[in-house]
Design an enzyme around this catalytic site. Structure first.
Site, PDB file in Angstrom:
ATOM      1  N   ASN A 407       0.830  -1.191   0.000  1.00 28.09           N
ATOM      2  CA  ASN A 407       0.000   0.000   0.000  1.00 28.09           C
ATOM      3  C   ASN A 407       0.873   1.252   0.000  1.00 28.09           C
ATOM      4  OD1 ASN A 407      -2.677   1.515   0.595  1.00 28.09           O
ATOM      5  ND2 ASN A 407      -1.296   2.233   2.204  1.00 28.09           N
ATOM      6  N   GLU A 408       0.889   1.974  -1.117  1.00 30.17           N
ATOM      7  CA  GLU A 408       1.422   3.334  -1.275  1.00 30.17           C
ATOM      8  C   GLU A 408       2.941   3.450  -1.195  1.00 30.17           C
ATOM      9  OE1 GLU A 408      -2.509   5.914  -0.002  1.00 30.17           O
ATOM     10  OE2 GLU A 408      -0.739   6.048   1.276  1.00 30.17           O
TER      11      GLU A 408
END
Length: 811
Positions: A407-408
């Site tokens: 995630n990210e």
């Protein structure tokens, strides 16, 4: 035959020289809470009072009697949180440092005092950081240096409660000759038949023993031999019923049983449920950029998704029933995809089994989020080991359709100043573009893998480029009005959201005795986002006239209501726009479905399980059929009729240009037709577009689909368009009548009533309404079902009126 003995009784937790009763599975915080040593960290500001718990060492102890009539006995931990030594009568069995793995120790013929000695997660993580060097991180906590649930260390919606404990079941396994060590079920559908290939690894005590595998699915059976420590058995099911996501078909599940045998006797049995379906991810380039479209059984779909975080900051408290309740809430809201976010955990079997049964597609992140992760030892080996174990563990579930690397973090490397700070140090790219895709390709080639979210597909494009792959839209919440969602069309929106406080009864429970105000001490403590209240206030001020300071109780009630309205409006602005652009945009995943404690956050269901107005709005936004009024590319208004149902949609459309006093200025009827799985777009005639702040447009569609399908509730669908913000609309003072019957509250409007909301939990904390925000024209009525509240008569009508809120004229 292998025998398993759960070890759930007789555990103690050592605390200041005392032995406290301990629950296994469990964690230190829940044991201390049960013993009355610490206050409930979810209430008031108690979180800060228990911060010391995460800095201590803790020891769990129990008596172990491992003797049996079998050749081998193993001590099996399904989950240890996180860095620990396991000792038996003072003898070291092993050391562990990964919450996301299981562990097995040979204790054959041994009895004695079992101790599991947990180091502080801070101590372990900080030692690794000192050894490997500092890395960039979105939070000032050392979670990237330990394979542990990252949000234990706090997040912008979660408390900092750094846990330790035996968080998943522990047992003794007694066995002889051989046991099943691992089964990889590869399930495919090719033309008519469904094929299941079971790749089996075994552990032996007797090398010379001849071992067999027998597998069956219903009446279909197959047999194979074990060659050394591995074997493969294949089954073919003619014309199986296909598993579909909800809204597309049924979810048939097939029981698979695999038996490991020796000389006609069963040594071990493996059982799972599977579903036959195919899944593809179309990432091909086109004139709009690079796509990201899921297809199940060859049917391309717009994913109606929600992001999932751990449902409790203490995951051992999440029961099978709680998983089922929360995921049923998602399904009832029209959700068909749940993304398991990378700052949490690989969830328990109960989670995935519920998704299998409910038809919820699962996008599974590997646990990496918002930080640069070192790739050196001891982390690298742990990452590969946990990935191998969990890929195989989750493979049987037909609901699982996508593996995602992180995630990210790819985005963070490019945009958050990491590249310069790292100066060549490792940061996780080798995991996301190397280790993890290799593990998935080797072990689970039936499912697609993507390196991250967001991710454009390659470094040739910006990682968060809207036109390529997955996109996270956070500029809107952080800096812009939600109207900006309508300014572009990403290929797939994997994160976007808007905050609102939890339900009133949830606040009252979490902040006992506090005089509630947006900036009261408890409210601020239960707001973890940087400048979260400032962003809420600025977001409100763009649309409503709201107090800036000096809140009275009534002002707080209005603020509470309007922030929840704004949350629902913001998400509606995004989903309506993006769904109207299918198939260019192929999915939205709202941040977020749930909360892990009572907090002001982006969730649709708060930390006590109470739905916010956003939850009910999702039921409209994610329905198979949706009407929305949008700005056309060449100016003017366009009505988009989104038909995600499997049948064509034919309806009568009525457009009414109205004044806020209830007068119809102009109207027209016309036929509406949208083919299955398409979007029909109709231009609004210029004479029907509202002019000035006093006018708005109402679009109603009613009628039956051309074949089959459900009748729309209330006789049709509605879309509204107000050309100016609410603060500029000269709304009349709302007037309506209220009647109460058992289990229902009916409101009849005498004026325009904008975004009427029954806050049922103000009637009784356990009360729930089945309806969210609804706008009524003069003369219209709505009946809202209410459960958990038994009042009736005149006093009940007055009580219900006091719990009803709507947009009021600007004062």
């Amino acid at each position: 035959m292998l025998e398993a003995t759960p070890l759930t009784e007789g555990w103690t937790l050592r605390h200041d020289g005392r032995a406290l009763p301990a629950a296994v599975p469990g964690c230190v915080h829940t044991d201390l809470l049960a013993a009355g040593v610490i206050p409930d960290p979810f209430l008031g500001r108690n979180e800060t009072e228990v911060a010391w718990v995460g800095r201590r060492e803790w020891t769990y102890e129990s008596d172990l009697a491992a003797a049996s009539g079998h050749e081998q006995t193993d001590l099996v931990f399904e989950g240890l949180d996180t860095a620990a030594e396991i000792l038996l009568d003072g003898r070291l069995l092993g050391r562990v440092r990964n919450m996301h793995r299981s562990y097995r120790f040979d204790v054959t013929g041994v009895s004695g005092r079992l101790a599991v000695r947990f180091a502080s997660a801070y101590t372990e993580a900080e030692a690794v950081r000192q050894r490997l060097g500092d890395r960039p991180n979105a939070y000032a906590e050392p979670f990237p240096y330990l394979r542990k649930m990252a949000c234990s260390f706090g997040w912008d919606w979660g408390p900092t409660l750094v846990t330790a404990g035996i968080w998943r079941p522990v047992r003794l396994e007694h066995w002889s000759t051989a046991r099943i060590a691992r089964v990889r079920p590869l399930v495919t559908v090719e033309g008519g038949p469904g094929r299941v290939e079971l790749a089996v690894d075994v552990e032996r005590t007797r090398v010379e023993a001849d071992l067999t595998l027998e597998a069956r699915i219903g009446d279909v059976r197959a047999r194979a031999e074990i060659d050394g420590t591995s074997g493969t058995v294949r089954l073919e099911v003619p014309d199986p019923d296909l598993w579909w996501p909800r809204g597309y078909g049924r979810q048939p599940l097939y029981d698979v049983e695999l038996t490991l045998g020796h000389n006609g006797s069963a040594l071990d049995v493996w059982r799972r449920r599977i579903g036959f379906r195919s899944v593809e991810l179309d990432r091909s380039a086109d004139e709009h950029g690079t796509g990201f479209t899921l297809a199940v059984n060859g049917t391309r779909l717009f994913a109606r998704g929600v992001n999932w975080i751990p449902d409790d900051v203490f995951p051992s408290r999440i029961t099978r029933e709680r998983y089922r309740e929360r995921l049923t809430q998602a399904a009832d809201a029209g959700v068909d995809l749940v993304r398991v976010w990378g700052g949490g955990i690989y969830e328990s079997e109960d989670f995935y089994e519920a998704c299998d049964e409910l038809g919820l597609l699962v996008w599974q992140d590997f646990p990496f989020a918002c930080a640069a992760y070192p790739e050196e030892q001891p982390l690298r080996g742990e990452v590969e080991a946990e990935a191998r174990e969990n890929v195989v563990r989750l493979m049987p579930h037909p609901s699982l359709v996508l593996w995602n690397g992180n995630n990210e973090n790819l985005w963070g490397f490019r945009d958050w100043g990491w590249e310069e700070r790292l100066a060549g140090d490792s940061w996780g790219e080798g995991y996301y573009l190397g280790v993890l895709p290799r593990v998935v390709a080797e072990l689970d080639p039936t499912r697609p893998y993507t390196a991250g979210s967001p991710w454009s597909g390659s470094w040739d494009h910006h990682p968060n480029a809207p036109a390529h792959g997955t996109h996270h839209s956070w500029e809107v919440w952080n800096r812009e009005d939600y109207a900006e969602y309508r300014g572009y069309v990403p290929r797939f929106v994997a994160e976007f959201g808007w905050q609102a406080p939890p339900a009133y009864a949830t606040l009252r429970r979490a902040l006992p005795g506090e005089e509630l105000a947006p900036h009261s001490p408890g409210m601020l403590h239960h707001q973890k986002a940087a400048d979260g209240n400032g962003k809420l206030q600025r977001g409100l001020a763009r649309h409503f006239a709201v107090p800036q300071e000096g809140f009275s109780a009534r002002d707080f009630d209005r603020w509470h209501y309007l922030t929840q309205v704004n949350q629902a409006r913001a998400i509606a602005a995004g989903i309506e726009h993006w769904r109207s652009h299918w198939p260019v945009c192929a999915g939205t995943i709202v941040w977020q479905l749930n909360d892990c404690w009572p907090v002001t956050s982006w969730a649709a269901v708060d930390g006590d399980g109470r739905p916010k107005p956003l939850y009910h709005e999702l039921r409209r936004l994610y329905a198979d059929r949706l009407l929305t009024l949008q700005a056309g590319d060449g100016g003017g208004l366009v009505l988009a009729a989104v038909n995600q149902a499997g049948e064509d949609w034919a309806a009568v459309l009525r457009l009414r240009r109205m004044s806020v006093d209830g007068t119809v200025v102009a109207e027209t009827d016309r036929a509406l037709s949208a083919a299955a799985r398409t979007v029909a777009r109709l231009g609004v005639p210029p004479e029907l577009e509202p002019v000035g702040p006093k006018e708005f447009l109402v679009a109603d569609a009613w009628g039956s689909p051309t074949s089959g399908g459900e009748a729309e509730s209330g006789g049709g669908l509605r879309a509204l368009h107000f050309p100016v913000p609410d603060r500029e609309v000269p709304y009349p003072r709302p007037e309506f009548d209220v009647t109460v019957a058992p289990g229902a509250v009916t409101v009849t409007a005498r004026t325009l009533v904008r975004d009427l909301l029954l806050q049922a939990d103000r009637l009784a904390p356990e009360a729930r309404a089945d309806t969210g925000l609804v706008t009524l024209l003069p003369g219209e009525r709505v009946t809202m079902g209410v459960r958990g509240w038994k009042a009736s008569g005149d006093s009940a009508a007055e009580a219900a009126r006091s719990a009803l809120y709507c947009v009021e004229p600007t004062r």
